[in-house]
Design a protein around this motif. Structure first.
Motif, short mmCIF file in Angstrom:
data_model
loop_
_atom_site.label_atom_id
_atom_site.label_comp_id
_atom_site.label_asym_id
_atom_site.label_seq_id
_atom_site.Cartn_x
_atom_site.Cartn_y
_atom_site.Cartn_z
N ASP A 51 0.83 -1.21 0.00
CA ASP A 51 0.00 0.00 0.00
C ASP A 51 0.87 1.26 0.00
OD1 ASP A 51 -1.81 2.05 0.44
OD2 ASP A 51 -2.96 0.95 1.94
N PRO A 52 0.91 2.00 -1.13
CA PRO A 52 1.72 3.22 -1.18
C PRO A 52 1.35 4.25 -0.11
CG PRO A 52 0.99 2.59 -3.38
CD PRO A 52 0.25 1.70 -2.41
N ARG A 53 0.13 4.21 0.36
CA ARG A 53 -0.30 5.18 1.38
C ARG A 53 0.48 5.02 2.68
NH1 ARG A 53 -6.61 3.78 0.76
NH2 ARG A 53 -5.63 1.73 1.07
N LYS A 54 1.07 3.83 2.87
CA LYS A 54 1.83 3.58 4.10
C LYS A 54 3.29 3.98 3.97
CE LYS A 54 -1.15 -0.24 5.57
NZ LYS A 54 -1.22 -1.69 5.88
N SER A 55 3.82 3.99 2.77
CA SER A 55 5.25 4.26 2.57
C SER A 55 5.54 5.69 2.11
CB SER A 55 5.83 3.28 1.55
OG SER A 55 5.12 3.37 0.32
N ILE A 56 4.54 6.36 1.56
CA ILE A 56 4.73 7.71 1.05
C ILE A 56 4.54 8.73 2.18
CG2 ILE A 56 3.54 9.47 -0.33
CD1 ILE A 56 3.40 7.45 -2.59
N HIS A 57 5.51 9.66 2.27
CA HIS A 57 5.48 10.68 3.31
C HIS A 57 5.51 12.07 2.69
CE1 HIS A 57 6.47 7.58 6.34
NE2 HIS A 57 7.27 7.09 5.40
N LEU A 58 4.93 13.02 3.38
CA LEU A 58 5.07 14.43 3.02
C LEU A 58 5.99 15.06 4.06
CD1 LEU A 58 4.38 16.90 1.32
CD2 LEU A 58 2.33 17.22 2.72
N ASP A 59 7.22 15.35 3.65
CA ASP A 59 8.25 15.85 4.56
C ASP A 59 8.67 17.27 4.21
OD1 ASP A 59 8.39 13.47 5.98
OD2 ASP A 59 9.97 12.64 4.68
N ASP A 60 9.23 17.95 5.19
CA ASP A 60 9.92 19.22 4.96
C ASP A 60 11.39 18.88 4.75
OD1 ASP A 60 9.23 22.05 4.87
OD2 ASP A 60 10.77 22.27 6.42
N VAL A 61 11.92 19.22 3.59
CA VAL A 61 13.29 18.82 3.23
C VAL A 61 14.14 20.04 2.91
CG1 VAL A 61 12.54 16.58 2.36
CG2 VAL A 61 12.70 18.52 0.79
N PRO A 62 15.45 19.98 3.13
CA PRO A 62 16.31 21.12 2.81
C PRO A 62 16.47 21.32 1.31
CG PRO A 62 17.62 19.28 3.62
CD PRO A 62 16.19 18.89 3.79
N LEU A 63 16.62 22.56 0.90
CA LEU A 63 16.82 22.89 -0.51
C LEU A 63 18.18 22.36 -0.97
CD1 LEU A 63 15.29 24.66 -2.71
CD2 LEU A 63 17.00 26.41 -2.20
N PRO A 64 18.22 21.61 -2.09
CA PRO A 64 19.52 21.09 -2.55
C PRO A 64 20.39 22.18 -3.16
CG PRO A 64 17.80 20.50 -4.11
CD PRO A 64 17.11 21.15 -2.94
N GLU A 65 21.68 21.95 -3.13
CA GLU A 65 22.64 22.84 -3.78
C GLU A 65 22.42 22.82 -5.29
OE1 GLU A 65 27.47 22.77 -4.72
OE2 GLU A 65 26.57 21.35 -3.30
N LEU A 66 22.50 23.98 -5.93
CA LEU A 66 22.35 24.09 -7.38
C LEU A 66 23.71 23.95 -8.05
CD1 LEU A 66 20.47 24.75 -9.81
CD2 LEU A 66 20.94 27.16 -9.37
N GLY A 67 23.82 23.01 -9.00
CA GLY A 67 25.09 22.78 -9.68
C GLY A 67 25.10 23.32 -11.10
N PRO A 68 26.25 23.21 -11.78
CA PRO A 68 26.36 23.64 -13.17
C PRO A 68 25.37 22.89 -14.07
CG PRO A 68 28.53 23.19 -12.25
CD PRO A 68 27.53 22.69 -11.25
N GLY A 69 24.77 23.61 -15.01
CA GLY A 69 23.85 22.98 -15.96
C GLY A 69 22.53 22.57 -15.37
N GLU A 70 22.21 23.09 -14.18
CA GLU A 70 20.98 22.68 -13.50
C GLU A 70 20.05 23.87 -13.28
OE1 GLU A 70 22.68 18.89 -10.91
OE2 GLU A 70 22.41 20.84 -9.91
N ALA A 71 18.83 23.55 -12.89
CA ALA A 71 17.84 24.59 -12.58
C ALA A 71 17.02 24.15 -11.38
CB ALA A 71 16.93 24.84 -13.78
#
Length: 447
Positions: A51-71
């Motif tokens: 059941d995906p409802r048991k494994s899926i979470h809504l979390d507050d996560v840190p913003l990842p570092e932006l690298g070259p060639g990314e957006a």
């Protein structure tokens, strides 16, 4: 700085690229995740009972570092694909293995190897920041993203980027996916958002539309031409609904296989005429778990000829896999083509090789699409030649239920998810074009 400030800038008609570039970015954002320490939570259960409802979470996560060639993109809407279901039930294996392997490839890739996986392989939204080396996109651009992530440091990928040894599916084999308020993508995943669609409509086609384009239309797939008889399994589903549209728009003859009269009606509304309801007609291609029934293949082939005026199938659009593959190989005409991806009913295919070898048929493996194919598929959406197949939209908080619906095949077409968008129907820029195509846009919403 909060996500609400970003949303206010997106919703303001006066915001400029400079305004978006000047917006401070939040330190964290909400995202749909699965957790590494829960990968064994469904051990011993049958696939259907996970059941995906048991494994899926809504979390507050840190913003990842932006690298070259990314957006970094503010995600207004996303959608659920089968790969999100597979991630959530940890089948056929945990995606954390993908993240670990990616993390070992470079210092920058280490960002992806985390104890949580932000999932999702579609988005529609607005560019917030671009990294060094990005020149084609700027903050404030309204975009959709395709899910091909490539490094292109090997020569192997330069005729077809899908052949890059470091080819991955974003949000499945990489982290920081689209089921979130902010996503990290490579800039060569970005494409213009179709201006007559809402955010959730624009987010829906991405993965499945591009996959169907390569598998059916591209020279890397079946190379469909006018007049081809195309057998489409699950013709009203996420992949099949786009394959059906491509066949009709390209002058081919789709033979649509569905599992209910309601799904048959959807195919008729798209313009298909040759439809097989496999449940109503009682096809059982397997006698038991280990034995297929060639008599059912022959009965199926006879039914196809009744619908085509005596002709056999030129192209099979295959994605169910184990359950249907033997029948698919059998019913294909001499010299015909079976294109295959996904295998949602099982990866271990069985077929009678006499019907392949002696009739010179071809099996082509097809996986997602390269940038050019994805761009062409998105261009057809933008021109109103192909339409979204969005049937239902969930909030980010209810992504688990959305994934459950897809896992249990309770859905039609595509299931959307609002991420930063506060409600449905926002983001439409060309109302005149929208009015012209509104019935087709809403086709799957009205069933």
């Amino acid at each position: 700085m909060t996500v609400k400030d970003i949303l206010a800038a997106i919703q303001s008609p006066d915001s400029t690229s400079e305004d978006f570039a000047a917006l401070p970015l939040p330190e964290s954002y909400r995202a749909i995740t699965v957790h590494k320490d829960e990968t064994e939570m469904f051990a011993g259960l049958a696939t259907r009972d996970k059941d995906p409802r048991k494994s899926i979470h809504l979390d507050d996560v840190p913003l990842p570092e932006l690298g070259p060639g990314e957006a970094l993109v503010a995600v207004m809407a996303s959608s659920v694909n089968y790969n999100s279901v597979w991630t959530s039930i940890f089948e056929p294996l945990s995606t954390f293995g993908f993240l670990e392997r990616y993390g070992r490839t470079s210092e920058l890739a280490k960002r992806h190897d985390l104890p949580y996986h932000i999932i999702g392989s579609d988005l529609a939204g607005v560019v917030l920041r671009t990294g060094p080396g990005v020149n084609s996109w700027k903050p404030g651009d309204e975009v959709v993203a395709h899910c091909l992530s490539v490094e292109l440091e090997s020569s192997d990928g330069h005729n077809d980027t899908m052949l890059d040894p470091e080819q991955r599916i974003w949000g499945f084999e990489t982290n920081f996916g689209g089921l979130a308020e902010i996503a990290l993508v490579k800039s060569n995943q970005l494409m213009p958002k179709p201006d007559h669609l809402s955010w959730e409509e624009a987010a829906a086609p991405g993965l499945v539309n591009s996959t169907a384009y390569r598998q059916l239309v591209s020279r890397n797939g079946a190379g469909m031409k006018q007049g081809d008889n195309v057998l489409i399994w699950g013709a009203s589903g996420g992949l099949g609904s786009y394959a059906t549209q491509f066949a009709l728009a390209g002058g081919a003859n789709p033979i649509c296989v569905v599992s209910s009269d309601q799904k048959a009606e959807i195919c008729r509304s798209m313009g298909a005429e040759a439809i097989i309801d496999r449940n109503a007609e009682g096809y059982k291609f397997w006698k038991d778990e280990n034995t297929q029934d060639p008599k059912e293949w022959k009965r199926f082939g006879k039914r196809i000829r009744e619908l085509t005026g005596g002709e056999d199938i030129d192209i099979v659009f295959e994605h169910p896999g184990r359950e249907t593959f033997g029948a698919s190989v059998y019913v294909t005409r001499k010299g015909g083509t079976i294109t295959t991806c996904a295998s949602t009913s099982g990866y271990m295919h069985q077929y009678d090789n006499r019907y392949l070898w002696m009739s010179l048929k071809r099996i082509i493996g097809s996986h997602f699409a390269n940038y050019r194919e994805a761009w062409e598929a998105n261009r057809l959406i933008a021109k109103g030649k192909i339409h979204p197949t969005l049937s239902k939209v969930y909030s980010l908080e209810d992504t688990g239920q959305a994934a459950y619906d897809v896992h249990r095949n309770l859905h039609q077409g595509k299931v959307g998810v609002l991420c930063m968008a506060p409600e449905e129907g926002l983001g439409v820029r060309d109302h005149e074009k929208r009015a012209k195509h509104i019935d087709a846009i809403n086709r799957f919403r009205n069933v």
